[in-house]
Design an enzyme around this catalytic site. Structure first.
Site, PDB file in Angstrom:
ATOM      1  N   HIS A   8       2.823   3.789   1.738  1.00  0.00           N
ATOM      2  CA  HIS A   8       3.657   3.727   2.926  1.00  0.00           C
ATOM      3  C   HIS A   8       2.991   2.820   3.960  1.00  0.00           C
ATOM      4  O   HIS A   8       1.823   2.467   3.823  1.00  0.00           O
ATOM      5  CB  HIS A   8       3.761   5.111   3.588  1.00  0.00           C
ATOM      6  CG  HIS A   8       4.229   6.222   2.714  1.00  0.00           C
ATOM      7  ND1 HIS A   8       5.521   6.691   2.747  1.00  0.00           N
ATOM      8  CD2 HIS A   8       3.582   6.996   1.810  1.00  0.00           C
ATOM      9  CE1 HIS A   8       5.645   7.709   1.899  1.00  0.00           C
ATOM     10  NE2 HIS A   8       4.478   7.915   1.318  1.00  0.00           N
ATOM     11  N   GLU A  28      -0.771   6.396   3.470  1.00  0.00           N
ATOM     12  CA  GLU A  28      -0.232   5.621   4.587  1.00  0.00           C
ATOM     13  C   GLU A  28      -1.226   4.528   4.956  1.00  0.00           C
ATOM     14  O   GLU A  28      -2.417   4.801   5.109  1.00  0.00           O
ATOM     15  CB  GLU A  28      -0.019   6.514   5.819  1.00  0.00           C
ATOM     16  CG  GLU A  28       0.996   7.618   5.642  1.00  0.00           C
ATOM     17  CD  GLU A  28       2.425   7.174   5.864  1.00  0.00           C
ATOM     18  OE1 GLU A  28       2.648   5.995   6.206  1.00  0.00           O
ATOM     19  OE2 GLU A  28       3.319   8.022   5.703  1.00  0.00           O
ATOM     20  N   HIS A  74       7.204   3.336  -0.883  1.00  0.00           N
ATOM     21  CA  HIS A  74       8.185   4.298  -0.398  1.00  0.00           C
ATOM     22  C   HIS A  74       9.601   3.761  -0.600  1.00  0.00           C
ATOM     23  O   HIS A  74      10.529   4.503  -0.931  1.00  0.00           O
ATOM     24  CB  HIS A  74       7.893   4.597   1.071  1.00  0.00           C
ATOM     25  CG  HIS A  74       8.533   5.837   1.583  1.00  0.00           C
ATOM     26  ND1 HIS A  74       8.509   6.166   2.917  1.00  0.00           N
ATOM     27  CD2 HIS A  74       9.212   6.843   0.982  1.00  0.00           C
ATOM     28  CE1 HIS A  74       9.143   7.313   3.102  1.00  0.00           C
ATOM     29  NE2 HIS A  74       9.582   7.745   1.950  1.00  0.00           N
ATOM     30  N   ASP A 110       9.155   0.615   3.618  1.00  0.00           N
ATOM     31  CA  ASP A 110       7.711   0.461   3.498  1.00  0.00           C
ATOM     32  C   ASP A 110       7.222   0.568   2.044  1.00  0.00           C
ATOM     33  O   ASP A 110       7.897   1.187   1.234  1.00  0.00           O
ATOM     34  CB  ASP A 110       6.988   1.469   4.396  1.00  0.00           C
ATOM     35  CG  ASP A 110       7.388   2.925   4.184  1.00  0.00           C
ATOM     36  OD1 ASP A 110       8.576   3.216   4.017  1.00  0.00           O
ATOM     37  OD2 ASP A 110       6.482   3.774   4.202  1.00  0.00           O
TER      38      ASP A 110
END
Length: 182
Positions: free
Chosen positions: A43, A125, A161, A171
């Site tokens: 992400h 992330e 994602h 993303d």
């Protein structure tokens, strides 16, 4: 603490990475029985949007985001989300959820006929956005983390994602260089 470039990241039996800063999120629960962890979902995130280095991401994942701090926060402060890991712009690795637990990063998602990707994935992330390139040190930390996860779990898929939530998410975005990871 950022892992030195020559350091290997390790994942222990409890699903925790080392070296790594740990800031536990309450937004987690148990994975379903017999769920093999076989996917990594990449992400991007920045809070406020396109601003880096502040406390917003950590506040969001730990349910401490103050809606009054920024107009954008008013639209997301009610969310209960998390990710297993965050890689900051300088390569710092932060873990919010044990890999053995389910983090709430993928939302409504599907991959190759399977729904609910949170059940069988690890969420990573990268501090960034769809509008800019990621830093070299982020790729180095990401690769070290992927290597550690592949050593611990039967990882078969590394996806964005956007691939598991098409039309809903974009993303890690057009600036993510997939050639940089194995």
């Amino acid at each position: 603490m950022s892992p030195p470039l020559s350091t290997t990241i390790k994942i222990d039996d409890s699903g925790m990475a080392s070296p790594c800063q740990v800031l536990l999120s309450p937004n987690t629960d148990s994975r379903p029985a017999n769920s093999d962890i076989d996917m990594i979902v990449i992400h991007n995130i920045s809070l406020p949007p396109n601003q880096f280095g502040g406390p917003g991401i950590i506040a969001l994942f730990t349910n401490q985001l103050d809606a009054k701090e920024h107009p954008y926060y008013e639209t997301i402060s009610h969310l209960k989300v998390s990710s297993h890991f965050l890689i900051r712009r300088q390569g710092e690795l932060i873990q919010f959820v044990s890999c053995n637990q389910r983090a709430w990063h993928a939302g409504v998602s599907h991959w190759q006929g399977r729904e609910r990707c949170n059940d069988f994935s690890i969420g990573i992330e990268l501090e960034g956005s769809d509008d800019c390139a990621f830093n070299e040190v982020q790729y180095l930390t990401l690769q070290a983390l992927i290597d550690a996860l592949q050593n611990r779990y039967p990882i078969k898929h590394i996806v964005g994602h956007s691939e598991i939530a098409p039309g809903r998410k974009t993303d890690p975005g057009p600036f993510f260089d997939w050639q940089r990871i194995k």
